[in-house]
Design a protein around this motif. Structure first.
Motif, PDB file in Angstrom:
ATOM      1  N   ARG A 250       0.851  -1.202   0.000  1.00 23.58           N
ATOM      2  CA  ARG A 250       0.000   0.000   0.000  1.00 23.58           C
ATOM      3  C   ARG A 250       0.882   1.247   0.000  1.00 23.58           C
ATOM      4  O   ARG A 250       1.699   1.443   0.897  1.00 23.58           O
ATOM      5  CB  ARG A 250      -0.910  -0.042   1.223  1.00 23.58           C
ATOM      6  CG  ARG A 250      -1.816  -1.287   1.246  1.00 23.58           C
ATOM      7  CD  ARG A 250      -2.446  -1.483   2.613  1.00 23.58           C
ATOM      8  NE  ARG A 250      -1.434  -1.599   3.659  1.00 23.58           N
ATOM      9  CZ  ARG A 250      -1.705  -1.577   4.969  1.00 23.58           C
ATOM     10  NH1 ARG A 250      -2.951  -1.452   5.386  1.00 23.58           N
ATOM     11  NH2 ARG A 250      -0.729  -1.693   5.848  1.00 23.58           N
ATOM     12  N   VAL A 251       0.707   2.068  -1.016  1.00 27.38           N
ATOM     13  CA  VAL A 251       1.615   3.194  -1.231  1.00 27.38           C
ATOM     14  C   VAL A 251       0.869   4.523  -1.149  1.00 27.38           C
ATOM     15  O   VAL A 251      -0.219   4.670  -1.717  1.00 27.38           O
ATOM     16  CB  VAL A 251       2.301   3.071  -2.612  1.00 27.38           C
ATOM     17  CG1 VAL A 251       3.247   4.245  -2.854  1.00 27.38           C
ATOM     18  CG2 VAL A 251       3.054   1.748  -2.713  1.00 27.38           C
ATOM     19  N   GLY A 252       1.455   5.487  -0.443  1.00 29.42           N
ATOM     20  CA  GLY A 252       0.932   6.846  -0.407  1.00 29.42           C
ATOM     21  C   GLY A 252       1.810   7.778  -1.223  1.00 29.42           C
ATOM     22  O   GLY A 252       3.003   7.520  -1.401  1.00 29.42           O
ATOM     23  N   ILE A 253       1.214   8.852  -1.719  1.00 31.68           N
ATOM     24  CA  ILE A 253       1.934   9.839  -2.533  1.00 31.68           C
ATOM     25  C   ILE A 253       1.871  11.174  -1.800  1.00 31.68           C
ATOM     26  O   ILE A 253       0.786  11.724  -1.599  1.00 31.68           O
ATOM     27  CB  ILE A 253       1.291   9.962  -3.933  1.00 31.68           C
ATOM     28  CG1 ILE A 253       1.282   8.592  -4.637  1.00 31.68           C
ATOM     29  CG2 ILE A 253       2.017  11.005  -4.773  1.00 31.68           C
ATOM     30  CD1 ILE A 253       0.413   8.543  -5.887  1.00 31.68           C
ATOM     31  N   TYR A 254       3.037  11.670  -1.392  1.00 29.91           N
ATOM     32  CA  TYR A 254       3.084  12.897  -0.591  1.00 29.91           C
ATOM     33  C   TYR A 254       3.593  14.034  -1.466  1.00 29.91           C
ATOM     34  O   TYR A 254       4.795  14.129  -1.753  1.00 29.91           O
ATOM     35  CB  TYR A 254       4.006  12.671   0.612  1.00 29.91           C
ATOM     36  CG  TYR A 254       3.872  13.699   1.707  1.00 29.91           C
ATOM     37  CD1 TYR A 254       2.979  13.505   2.751  1.00 29.91           C
ATOM     38  CD2 TYR A 254       4.642  14.862   1.695  1.00 29.91           C
ATOM     39  CE1 TYR A 254       2.856  14.442   3.770  1.00 29.91           C
ATOM     40  CE2 TYR A 254       4.532  15.798   2.709  1.00 29.91           C
ATOM     41  CZ  TYR A 254       3.627  15.583   3.748  1.00 29.91           C
ATOM     42  OH  TYR A 254       3.512  16.501   4.757  1.00 29.91           O
ATOM     43  N   GLY A 255       2.673  14.891  -1.898  1.00 25.66           N
ATOM     44  CA  GLY A 255       3.026  15.961  -2.837  1.00 25.66           C
ATOM     45  C   GLY A 255       2.500  15.595  -4.212  1.00 25.66           C
ATOM     46  O   GLY A 255       2.663  14.455  -4.651  1.00 25.66           O
ATOM     47  N   TYR A 256       1.852  16.570  -4.880  1.00 26.02           N
ATOM     48  CA  TYR A 256       1.166  16.183  -6.113  1.00 26.02           C
ATOM     49  C   TYR A 256       1.430  17.168  -7.248  1.00 26.02           C
ATOM     50  O   TYR A 256       0.538  17.827  -7.757  1.00 26.02           O
ATOM     51  CB  TYR A 256      -0.338  16.039  -5.844  1.00 26.02           C
ATOM     52  CG  TYR A 256      -1.063  15.276  -6.929  1.00 26.02           C
ATOM     53  CD1 TYR A 256      -0.804  13.925  -7.129  1.00 26.02           C
ATOM     54  CD2 TYR A 256      -1.981  15.909  -7.759  1.00 26.02           C
ATOM     55  CE1 TYR A 256      -1.451  13.222  -8.127  1.00 26.02           C
ATOM     56  CE2 TYR A 256      -2.633  15.213  -8.766  1.00 26.02           C
ATOM     57  CZ  TYR A 256      -2.362  13.876  -8.942  1.00 26.02           C
ATOM     58  OH  TYR A 256      -3.000  13.173  -9.931  1.00 26.02           O
ATOM     59  N   GLY A 257       2.698  17.259  -7.654  1.00 25.26           N
ATOM     60  CA  GLY A 257       3.063  17.991  -8.870  1.00 25.26           C
ATOM     61  C   GLY A 257       3.292  16.971  -9.986  1.00 25.26           C
ATOM     62  O   GLY A 257       2.715  15.894  -9.982  1.00 25.26           O
ATOM     63  N   ASN A 258       4.194  17.314 -10.929  1.00 22.71           N
ATOM     64  CA  ASN A 258       4.483  16.397 -12.037  1.00 22.71           C
ATOM     65  C   ASN A 258       4.961  15.039 -11.543  1.00 22.71           C
ATOM     66  O   ASN A 258       4.589  14.001 -12.081  1.00 22.71           O
ATOM     67  CB  ASN A 258       5.577  16.980 -12.941  1.00 22.71           C
ATOM     68  CG  ASN A 258       5.025  18.057 -13.856  1.00 22.71           C
ATOM     69  OD1 ASN A 258       3.830  18.070 -14.157  1.00 22.71           O
ATOM     70  ND2 ASN A 258       5.894  18.960 -14.289  1.00 22.71           N
TER      71      ASN A 258
ATOM     72  N   VAL B  26      -3.364  10.544  -2.205  1.00 19.86           N
ATOM     73  CA  VAL B  26      -2.426  11.643  -2.356  1.00 19.86           C
ATOM     74  C   VAL B  26      -2.539  12.548  -1.135  1.00 19.86           C
ATOM     75  O   VAL B  26      -3.654  12.796  -0.663  1.00 19.86           O
ATOM     76  CB  VAL B  26      -2.777  12.425  -3.646  1.00 19.86           C
ATOM     77  CG1 VAL B  26      -2.134  13.798  -3.647  1.00 19.86           C
ATOM     78  CG2 VAL B  26      -2.391  11.615  -4.877  1.00 19.86           C
ATOM     79  N   PHE B  27      -1.407  13.018  -0.637  1.00 18.72           N
ATOM     80  CA  PHE B  27      -1.400  13.969   0.475  1.00 18.72           C
ATOM     81  C   PHE B  27      -0.896  15.315  -0.037  1.00 18.72           C
ATOM     82  O   PHE B  27       0.138  15.380  -0.694  1.00 18.72           O
ATOM     83  CB  PHE B  27      -0.509  13.467   1.614  1.00 18.72           C
ATOM     84  CG  PHE B  27      -1.048  12.221   2.248  1.00 18.72           C
ATOM     85  CD1 PHE B  27      -1.852  12.290   3.379  1.00 18.72           C
ATOM     86  CD2 PHE B  27      -0.799  10.968   1.684  1.00 18.72           C
ATOM     87  CE1 PHE B  27      -2.381  11.143   3.943  1.00 18.72           C
ATOM     88  CE2 PHE B  27      -1.325   9.819   2.242  1.00 18.72           C
ATOM     89  CZ  PHE B  27      -2.117   9.904   3.384  1.00 18.72           C
ATOM     90  N   THR B  28      -1.649  16.359   0.258  1.00 22.83           N
ATOM     91  CA  THR B  28      -1.295  17.670  -0.282  1.00 22.83           C
ATOM     92  C   THR B  28      -1.388  18.741   0.803  1.00 22.83           C
ATOM     93  O   THR B  28      -2.161  18.606   1.755  1.00 22.83           O
ATOM     94  CB  THR B  28      -2.219  18.038  -1.463  1.00 22.83           C
ATOM     95  OG1 THR B  28      -1.858  19.327  -1.959  1.00 22.83           O
ATOM     96  CG2 THR B  28      -3.683  18.074  -1.012  1.00 22.83           C
ATOM     97  N   ARG B  29      -0.574  19.807   0.614  1.00 22.99           N
ATOM     98  CA  ARG B  29      -0.664  20.940   1.525  1.00 22.99           C
ATOM     99  C   ARG B  29      -1.724  21.931   1.057  1.00 22.99           C
ATOM    100  O   ARG B  29      -2.061  22.867   1.751  1.00 22.99           O
ATOM    101  CB  ARG B  29       0.702  21.627   1.634  1.00 22.99           C
ATOM    102  CG  ARG B  29       1.686  20.818   2.482  1.00 22.99           C
ATOM    103  CD  ARG B  29       3.072  21.402   2.417  1.00 22.99           C
ATOM    104  NE  ARG B  29       3.588  21.326   1.040  1.00 22.99           N
ATOM    105  CZ  ARG B  29       4.809  21.713   0.681  1.00 22.99           C
ATOM    106  NH1 ARG B  29       5.621  22.210   1.574  1.00 22.99           N
ATOM    107  NH2 ARG B  29       5.198  21.601  -0.579  1.00 22.99           N
ATOM    108  N   ARG B  30      -2.193  21.710  -0.190  1.00 28.16           N
ATOM    109  CA  ARG B  30      -3.291  22.545  -0.672  1.00 28.16           C
ATOM    110  C   ARG B  30      -4.610  22.051  -0.051  1.00 28.16           C
ATOM    111  O   ARG B  30      -4.640  21.030   0.641  1.00 28.16           O
ATOM    112  CB  ARG B  30      -3.374  22.441  -2.199  1.00 28.16           C
ATOM    113  CG  ARG B  30      -2.202  23.118  -2.903  1.00 28.16           C
ATOM    114  CD  ARG B  30      -2.244  22.872  -4.403  1.00 28.16           C
ATOM    115  NE  ARG B  30      -1.590  21.613  -4.765  1.00 28.16           N
ATOM    116  CZ  ARG B  30      -1.648  21.052  -5.980  1.00 28.16           C
ATOM    117  NH1 ARG B  30      -2.355  21.621  -6.939  1.00 28.16           N
ATOM    118  NH2 ARG B  30      -1.013  19.927  -6.234  1.00 28.16           N
TER     119      ARG B  30
END
Lengths: 327, 327
Positions: free
Chosen positions: A4-12, A32-36
């Motif tokens: 199980r994988v998480g993605i921290y930050g969502y740009g390119n 996806v985890f975002t600061r926005r």
């Protein structure tokens, strides 16, 4: 038993990771985890979006977190912080600061019995691995790294910051004669500037002084002054049409010598031709997320790099399959 | 604390190992073991020569034994036998029989708490590693291995066995169009015969029927019949002068696809240009002897392959140096 994988930050890069995970049936993207504001972010494949503030709450739902922030300000803080709660992979690429980054992350990961793999990508990353194998096998010799042809985002940004510039794209390109000499087995001394030239495609604002802009580019310290630089002024339409992508690549070449009197030439070359720099880096991160999970399962805690990972750990195939089909 | 290395078998490969050890100050060559009369063997660097019969007596004087026999009859017996007494490295290269060889060696090595690394070289070896990395990073795509330009000893031997042939050398050469298409990012279906052509340089005995020899070569099953083969008849002098070496090489290319709809082309290429096949293989064996020793020190017993070895284990440099200079 999917990883199980998480993605921290969502740009390119984060988007590339999201798509790369789709190609790996033994891994599942959790979100996806975002600061926005999460509701403002739309993911390519419909992955759920969470606030970066809530990441700790997901500690038991994610096996590996892939950190997709930038190296200048994000990762130096994020990787040690997130490694307190998750196994992590990052693409920290400020070469000079890698030892310090490794030390910081190691302390955090070891304390939490987590595994962190940092500086994963292609340089640092697969290019580093190519250098290490080639130099270990051929201790006598000389190694060359040529970058390009490809877009350097740092150099493109530097041009964009010049007064009067509306938009710009910078390509780093190997100097043909230098590359040909090295491929021919020669071992010249070459500075970075002797190995590379630069091409800038520049869109100017109305009435901007092109001669001044060209001069400012060509004399910019560190970025351009030591390179053969060519500046092309083009329209925004042409830039959008012909220079939209972020291709990159390059080669690592080691010219080594073996035998009686070290007279036998032996050359090793590793090269990449990438239509998308970010998507390739993302694919490397995902393969190393698999390795990170496995190493953590084995109790290999702390901060590791690509040098510490047995190649087999990257593959979804079993050992038996690998011996039969790839060895 | 130098790693003490023995060389078992002393043909081209053994000589290459002897010379490669000279380039690695952290390793010491202890001696050569031969099935011939030891006093009849003269080593290149003056290494002592022992009888292969006495190898067991040296068990406490050697940390790793590098086995330099052939894959058809020597290694299947020697590697499991010697792994009862020593950590071993071999270059077993009969691809189809690797799983069985690994199983045989594993049993012997585990029982003796020794570490064995088999099928080390460039194919199997560094080419296998290149395939594994590229396929793990780019699961969608197609991998191509092109061999050459280089001398195939098996094919040269096959030509030499033809009646009327005094001497011969066979070169395996990638088909230019096929290689260009793959380098262009295309993913054609290509048989081995469509990827390679063969050139034979043949010295005939007096009055031999050249037309018949050429026909026998070109129609030889498996070896030549599926390939575009060119035969050149030359003098022994010309063969000695222009075709004395054993160069080889080749490339592994993976054309992969990432991104939305798998539309982004990403290509990885690993290549070798070797003036001496045997000396390069020897250099790979020596780097892996270092890894074998380290893995044994850590208690990693049994039979391993290059897929199991973290890249850092190959290097004489410390981890700190590697992070600073190569990552």
């Amino acid at each position: 038993m999917s990883i199980r994988v998480g993605i921290y930050g969502y740009g390119n890069l984060g988007k590339g990771v999201e798509l790369a995970l789709k190609q790996n049936p033994d891994m599942t993207a959790v979100g996806v985890f975002t600061r926005r504001a999460p509701e403002s972010v739309k993911t390519v494949t419909g992955l759920p979006v969470f606030s970066a503030d809530d990441v700790k709450d997901m500690a038991d739902k994610i096996d590996v977190m892939i950190l997709c922030g930038g190296s200048s300000t994000d990762l130096p803080k994020q990787t040690p912080a997130i490694a307190q709660y998750f196994n992590v992979v990052d693409s920290f690429d400020t070469h000079a600061k890698i030892p310090q980054h490794v030390a910081n992350v190691d302390a955090a990961a070891k304390a939490a019995k987590k595994t962190a793999l940092v500086s994963v990508g292609w340089d640092p990353g697969t290019f580093s691995i190519a250098r290490l194998y080639a130099e270990s096998i051929l201790p006598q010799g000389k190694t060359y790294t040529f970058w390009g042809k490809g877009v350097s985002q740092g150099h493109s940004d530097a041009v964009r910051r010049i007064d009067g510039v509306a938009d710009a794209k910078q390509y780093t390109i190997p100097v043909e004669n230098a590359l040909a000499a090295v491929r021919n087995g020669e071992t010249p001394e070459l500075s970075t500037g002797q190995k590379h030239r630069r091409e800038c495609y520049v869109v100017v604002k109305d009435d901007a002084d092109k001669a001044r802009i060209e001069r400012e580019i060509k004399t910019m310290p560190h970025y351009f002054d030591e390179y053969d630089t060519t500046v092309y002024f083009i329209s925004q339409e042409e830039l959008n049409e012909k220079h939209a992508g972020l291709p990159h690549g390059g080669v690592v070449i080691r010219n080594g010598f073996t035998g009686v009197g070290n007279q036998t030439q032996q050359s090793v070359e590793y090269g990449l031709r990438l239509q998308s720099n970010a998507e390739f880096t993302a694919s490397v991160l995902v393969a190393y997320a698999r390795a990170t999970y496995r190493m953590n399962q084995e109790g290999a805690y702390g901060c590791k790099t690509v040098f510490d990972v047995p190649p087999a750990y990257l593959s979804a195939q079993s050992r038996d399959e690998l011996l039969k089909t790839l060895l």
